[in-house]
Motif scaffolding. Structure first.
Motif, PDB file in Angstrom:
ATOM      1  N   MET A   1      -3.811 -17.046 -12.784  1.00  0.00           N
ATOM      2  CA  MET A   1      -2.879 -16.568 -11.752  1.00  0.00           C
ATOM      3  C   MET A   1      -3.178 -15.110 -11.424  1.00  0.00           C
ATOM      4  N   ILE A   2      -3.283 -14.808 -10.123  1.00  0.00           N
ATOM      5  CA  ILE A   2      -3.594 -13.446  -9.713  1.00  0.00           C
ATOM      6  C   ILE A   2      -2.362 -12.563  -9.873  1.00  0.00           C
ATOM      7  N   GLN A   3      -2.564 -11.399 -10.442  1.00  0.00           N
ATOM      8  CA  GLN A   3      -1.491 -10.428 -10.633  1.00  0.00           C
ATOM      9  C   GLN A   3      -1.812  -9.176  -9.797  1.00  0.00           C
ATOM     10  N   TYR A   4      -0.757  -8.549  -9.290  1.00  0.00           N
ATOM     11  CA  TYR A   4      -0.918  -7.368  -8.465  1.00  0.00           C
ATOM     12  C   TYR A   4      -0.128  -6.212  -9.085  1.00  0.00           C
ATOM     13  N   THR A   5      -0.690  -5.005  -8.961  1.00  0.00           N
ATOM     14  CA  THR A   5       0.031  -3.833  -9.451  1.00  0.00           C
ATOM     15  C   THR A   5       1.096  -3.422  -8.427  1.00  0.00           C
ATOM     16  N   ILE A   6       1.999  -2.548  -8.832  1.00  0.00           N
ATOM     17  CA  ILE A   6       3.049  -2.093  -7.922  1.00  0.00           C
ATOM     18  C   ILE A   6       2.461  -1.354  -6.724  1.00  0.00           C
ATOM     19  N   HIS A   7       1.381  -0.612  -6.933  1.00  0.00           N
ATOM     20  CA  HIS A   7       0.760   0.108  -5.824  1.00  0.00           C
ATOM     21  C   HIS A   7       0.097  -0.853  -4.849  1.00  0.00           C
ATOM     22  N   GLU A   8      -0.483  -1.937  -5.373  1.00  0.00           N
ATOM     23  CA  GLU A   8      -1.090  -2.934  -4.487  1.00  0.00           C
ATOM     24  C   GLU A   8      -0.025  -3.626  -3.641  1.00  0.00           C
ATOM     25  N   VAL A   9       1.094  -3.974  -4.278  1.00  0.00           N
ATOM     26  CA  VAL A   9       2.175  -4.636  -3.538  1.00  0.00           C
ATOM     27  C   VAL A   9       2.736  -3.697  -2.468  1.00  0.00           C
ATOM     28  N   ALA A  10       2.922  -2.432  -2.837  1.00  0.00           N
ATOM     29  CA  ALA A  10       3.435  -1.455  -1.882  1.00  0.00           C
ATOM     30  C   ALA A  10       2.500  -1.329  -0.686  1.00  0.00           C
ATOM     31  N   GLY A  11       1.188  -1.310  -0.949  1.00  0.00           N
ATOM     32  CA  GLY A  11       0.222  -1.211   0.135  1.00  0.00           C
ATOM     33  C   GLY A  11       0.191  -2.448   1.000  1.00  0.00           C
ATOM     34  N   LEU A  12       0.319  -3.611   0.382  1.00  0.00           N
ATOM     35  CA  LEU A  12       0.299  -4.866   1.134  1.00  0.00           C
ATOM     36  C   LEU A  12       1.496  -4.974   2.073  1.00  0.00           C
ATOM     37  N   LEU A  13       2.667  -4.590   1.590  1.00  0.00           N
ATOM     38  CA  LEU A  13       3.906  -4.786   2.349  1.00  0.00           C
ATOM     39  C   LEU A  13       4.355  -3.538   3.107  1.00  0.00           C
ATOM     40  N   ASN A  14       3.586  -2.460   2.972  1.00  0.00           N
ATOM     41  CA  ASN A  14       3.898  -1.206   3.664  1.00  0.00           C
ATOM     42  C   ASN A  14       5.294  -0.682   3.302  1.00  0.00           C
ATOM     43  N   ILE A  15       5.573  -0.692   2.014  1.00  0.00           N
ATOM     44  CA  ILE A  15       6.823  -0.128   1.513  1.00  0.00           C
ATOM     45  C   ILE A  15       6.476   0.827   0.374  1.00  0.00           C
ATOM     46  N   SER A  16       7.458   1.585  -0.066  1.00  0.00           N
ATOM     47  CA  SER A  16       7.196   2.551  -1.130  1.00  0.00           C
ATOM     48  C   SER A  16       7.331   1.906  -2.502  1.00  0.00           C
ATOM     49  N   THR A  17       6.670   2.502  -3.468  1.00  0.00           N
ATOM     50  CA  THR A  17       6.837   2.031  -4.850  1.00  0.00           C
ATOM     51  C   THR A  17       8.266   2.285  -5.330  1.00  0.00           C
ATOM     52  N   ASP A  18       8.891   3.330  -4.823  1.00  0.00           N
ATOM     53  CA  ASP A  18      10.283   3.601  -5.190  1.00  0.00           C
ATOM     54  C   ASP A  18      11.197   2.456  -4.756  1.00  0.00           C
ATOM     55  N   ALA A  19      10.934   1.897  -3.564  1.00  0.00           N
ATOM     56  CA  ALA A  19      11.744   0.776  -3.090  1.00  0.00           C
ATOM     57  C   ALA A  19      11.576  -0.421  -4.010  1.00  0.00           C
ATOM     58  N   ILE A  20      10.347  -0.689  -4.432  1.00  0.00           N
ATOM     59  CA  ILE A  20      10.104  -1.824  -5.321  1.00  0.00           C
ATOM     60  C   ILE A  20      10.802  -1.605  -6.660  1.00  0.00           C
ATOM     61  N   ARG A  21      10.743  -0.394  -7.175  1.00  0.00           N
ATOM     62  CA  ARG A  21      11.430  -0.095  -8.435  1.00  0.00           C
ATOM     63  C   ARG A  21      12.938  -0.264  -8.287  1.00  0.00           C
ATOM     64  N   LEU A  22      13.486   0.122  -7.116  1.00  0.00           N
ATOM     65  CA  LEU A  22      14.912  -0.068  -6.874  1.00  0.00           C
ATOM     66  C   LEU A  22      15.264  -1.550  -6.885  1.00  0.00           C
ATOM     67  N   TYR A  23      14.423  -2.376  -6.252  1.00  0.00           N
ATOM     68  CA  TYR A  23      14.696  -3.810  -6.223  1.00  0.00           C
ATOM     69  C   TYR A  23      14.688  -4.385  -7.634  1.00  0.00           C
ATOM     70  N   GLU A  24      13.793  -3.860  -8.462  1.00  0.00           N
ATOM     71  CA  GLU A  24      13.762  -4.313  -9.856  1.00  0.00           C
ATOM     72  C   GLU A  24      15.024  -3.868 -10.588  1.00  0.00           C
ATOM     73  N   LYS A  25      15.424  -2.607 -10.373  1.00  0.00           N
ATOM     74  CA  LYS A  25      16.626  -2.079 -11.028  1.00  0.00           C
ATOM     75  C   LYS A  25      17.856  -2.881 -10.648  1.00  0.00           C
ATOM     76  N   GLU A  26      17.900  -3.347  -9.403  1.00  0.00           N
ATOM     77  CA  GLU A  26      19.057  -4.114  -8.917  1.00  0.00           C
ATOM     78  C   GLU A  26      18.945  -5.592  -9.263  1.00  0.00           C
ATOM     79  N   GLY A  27      17.884  -5.975  -9.936  1.00  0.00           N
ATOM     80  CA  GLY A  27      17.748  -7.371 -10.358  1.00  0.00           C
ATOM     81  C   GLY A  27      17.254  -8.313  -9.288  1.00  0.00           C
ATOM     82  N   LEU A  28      16.672  -7.768  -8.218  1.00  0.00           N
ATOM     83  CA  LEU A  28      16.182  -8.616  -7.128  1.00  0.00           C
ATOM     84  C   LEU A  28      14.787  -9.159  -7.420  1.00  0.00           C
TER      85      LEU A  28
END
Length: 264
Positions: A1-28
């Motif tokens: 299974m392919i795994q992606y780093t947080i920076h790769e996901v941020a680049g793919l979706l054009n969002i910040s790593t801070d936003a992704i961390r917030l989604y994790e903190k909120e349990g999303l």
């Protein structure tokens, strides 16, 4: 299974790593951790969840609402949630539309203040609907508490009713809070159930007084204009408080003054 780093996901979706961390903190989202370095890893499922969260955020859906959406398991429940979003946004549009109309009415007054302070002209005073009235000039704020707390407060104006002497000097005969016709249309009030003064043609001007200064009303210039133009005026005028503007050393209160003309 392919795994992606947080920076790769941020680049793919054009969002910040801070936003992704917030989604994790909120349990999303729930990324796994690389056992070798502890870095976050995101698989296809987690990326799909982040894509869904991003879509909802672009629609201004709150984090709390997104949590509920992600817990929905049927299309019917999801559709019902969107019906709620649509209803709430329609109400927000109505609220904002009302605000724009109020601001447009205020801007209309502001645009006429400068010209009105330098000229005297003939204008129509729209129908006036007093919601508070007292037969004195005393401005007692305690007695006006209900006016300040009313949802209609931003719709109307405080105004003085002036008894005008032939010389132009004036005495305040009454004080009131009233809504004028253009703004009444934005309320839920039924005009047929309200006391009112009919619209009338008036001589119009704008005057300004320092807030801390006793107001000495003098309409001699208006009466002089009336005489020069063979106009007959009634001896009761209306002065509507419109706006206050802070100068370097004083606050000026601006009033629109209407002196009704006799019917020709």
């Amino acid at each position: 299974m392919i795994q992606y780093t947080i920076h790769e996901v941020a680049g793919l979706l054009n969002i910040s790593t801070d936003a992704i961390r917030l989604y994790e903190k909120e349990g999303l989202v729930s990324p796994t951790r690389n056992p070798e370095n502890g870095y976050r890893c995101y698989d296809t499922e987690q990326i799909h969840r982040i894509m869904g969260v991003c879509l909802y955020r672009k629609l201004n859906v709150s984090i709390a609402e997104i949590k509920r959406l992600l817990a929905v398991s049927t299309l019917g429940d999801l559709s019902e949630s969107f019906s709620g979003f649509i209803d709430s946004r329609k109400k927000e549009i109505e609220r904002l539309t009302l605000e724009v109309e109020k601001m447009s009415y205020m801007k209309q007054h502001l645009d006429t203040l400068d010209e009105g302070s330098r000229t005297i002209s003939i204008r129509t005073l729209p129908a006036v609907y007093p919601l508070y009235h007292q037969d004195s000039a005393f401005l007692g704020y305690r007695t006006l508490k209900d006016v300040f707390h009313s949802p209609l407060f931003s719709m109307g104006n405080f105004s003085y009713i002036l008894s005008v002497e032939p010389s132009g000097s004036c005495q305040v005969s009454a004080f009131q809070f009233a809504i004028r016709e253009p703004m009444l249309a934005l309320t839920q009030l039924n005009s047929t159930n309200l006391p009112s003064r009919d619209s009338c043609r008036c001589l119009y001007t704008v005057v300004a007084f320092p807030t801390e200064q006793e107001i000495l009303w003098d309409l001699s210039a208006v009466l002089k204009y009336a005489g020069e133009h063979q106009l007959s005026c009634k001896l009761e005028a209306y002065a509507f408080y419109v706006f206050s503007i802070a100068q370097p050393d004083v606050i000026l209160d601006y009033y629109e003054v209407y002196l009704p003309l006799e019917d020709s």
